[in-house]
Design a protein around this motif. Structure first.
Motif, PDB file in Angstrom:
ATOM      1  N   ARG A   1     -38.749  86.802 -25.834  1.00 17.54           N
ATOM      2  CA  ARG A   1     -37.397  86.823 -26.219  1.00 17.54           C
ATOM      3  C   ARG A   1     -36.397  86.747 -25.237  1.00 17.54           C
ATOM      4  O   ARG A   1     -35.111  86.030 -25.352  1.00 17.54           O
ATOM      5  CB  ARG A   1     -37.346  88.054 -26.884  1.00 17.54           C
TER       6      ARG A   1
ATOM      7  N   LEU B   1     -37.503  81.938 -29.323  1.00 20.43           N
ATOM      8  CA  LEU B   1     -36.897  82.848 -30.247  1.00 20.43           C
ATOM      9  C   LEU B   1     -37.834  82.914 -31.321  1.00 20.43           C
ATOM     10  O   LEU B   1     -38.351  83.967 -32.074  1.00 20.43           O
ATOM     11  CB  LEU B   1     -35.549  82.753 -30.511  1.00 20.43           C
TER      12      LEU B   1
ATOM     13  N   ILE C   1     -32.286  88.650 -34.114  1.00 17.78           N
ATOM     14  CA  ILE C   1     -32.908  87.369 -33.691  1.00 17.78           C
ATOM     15  C   ILE C   1     -33.047  86.163 -34.728  1.00 17.78           C
ATOM     16  O   ILE C   1     -32.633  85.056 -34.197  1.00 17.78           O
ATOM     17  CB  ILE C   1     -34.296  87.668 -33.047  1.00 17.78           C
TER      18      ILE C   1
END
Length: 274
Positions: free
Chosen positions: A228, A247, A263
């Motif tokens: 991430r 991601l 996200i």
């Protein structure tokens, strides 16, 4: 993968099974990315020399506490090593070559130096990754002795460790068995790199932080937080294709993550830019 020479050497250093990884070599490969001209073999030879000097001072009866006192006398009294309290977050405190040259560092880096000397005199020790502080201990059955390499090699017992953690967190801490689990070689190196990552991010050295994350992911390719964070740094650097890939991978690894909605929203914005 297109690696620089130090990165390639690090990759090779961590390729063996965990118990055969040469921690000093791998740590010096980490440093070589910061210091391209670093002579790794010279520093390995320095460690050999230091261990030979300790061996000459060893007592006749090799009881653990006597060996620890001998190492402590050599490192902290004869050579003057000490934990760097004045500038704890100086990245040099995490590089083994700088620790050797400047005779100071953070707990994990000084622990590495201590472990490497102990290994060379055939006194096996292991790293203990307590939260907020790093210790080492001799490897023998039911060992209850811990060594704080940052604090002059102070010998600690479990109750001392509880007090030390309470100082670190500034509140009472109850000991848990997982606090005293030994770390693997890969975990050791990842913790060193995580320290560097944090230091670089605090100084906004984004490219260097990215390099630290890349090496953590060589150690643990599916570490979700690192995947991430690399994706977010790629986004910051406008490397949008790589950001999208990381991601998306993060959400595959952690579909129920607390930040999954955020996200996913960022990925939607990246999709709109395509």
């Amino acid at each position: 993968m297109d690696f620089s020479q130090p990165r390639q050497r690090f990759y090779q250093a961590i390729h063996p099974p965990d118990d055969r990884i040469d921690l000093a070599l791998a740590a010096l490969c980490i440093a070589q990315e910061e210091y391209p001209e670093l002579d790794i073999e010279a520093y390995l030879n320095t460690l050999d020399t230091m261990a030979a000097e300790v061996r000459e001072q060893l007592p006749a009866e090799l009881y653990p506490l006597r060996v620890i006192r001998c190492i402590n006398r050599y490192l902290y009294e004869d050579l003057g090593f000490a934990g760097n309290r004045d500038d704890y977050y100086d990245p040099r405190n995490s590089f083994l070559n700088e620790v050797i040259e400047r005779r100071t560092g953070i707990p994990i880096a000084l622990s590495l130096l201590y472990l490497e000397i102990a290994k060379r005199i055939e006194f096996p020790m292991e790293g203990i990754g307590m939260p907020g502080h790093f210790l080492i201990r001799p490897v023998f059955e039911e060992s209850q002795i811990y060594v704080d390499a940052f604090n002059g090699g102070e010998v600690l017992f479990p109750e001392d460790c509880r007090e030390r953690l309470s100082q670190v967190f500034q509140q009472p801490v109850e000991l848990r068995s997982e606090f005293f689990q030994p770390v693997s070689s890969r975990q050791f190196l990842a913790r060193m790199l995580t320290n560097l990552k944090g230091i670089y991010l605090s100084c906004l050295h984004v490219t260097k932080a990215l390099g630290a994350i890349d090496r953590i992911l060589l150690l643990f390719p599916d570490a979700p937080i690192e995947v991430r964070d690399r994706g977010l740094l790629y986004y910051h650097l406008d490397r949008l294709g790589q950001a999208k890939q990381d991601l998306e991978r993060y959400l595959e690894l952690q579909p129920q993550a607390e930040d999954a909605v955020r996200i996913a929203g960022l990925l939607d914005r990246l999709q709109e830019k395509d």
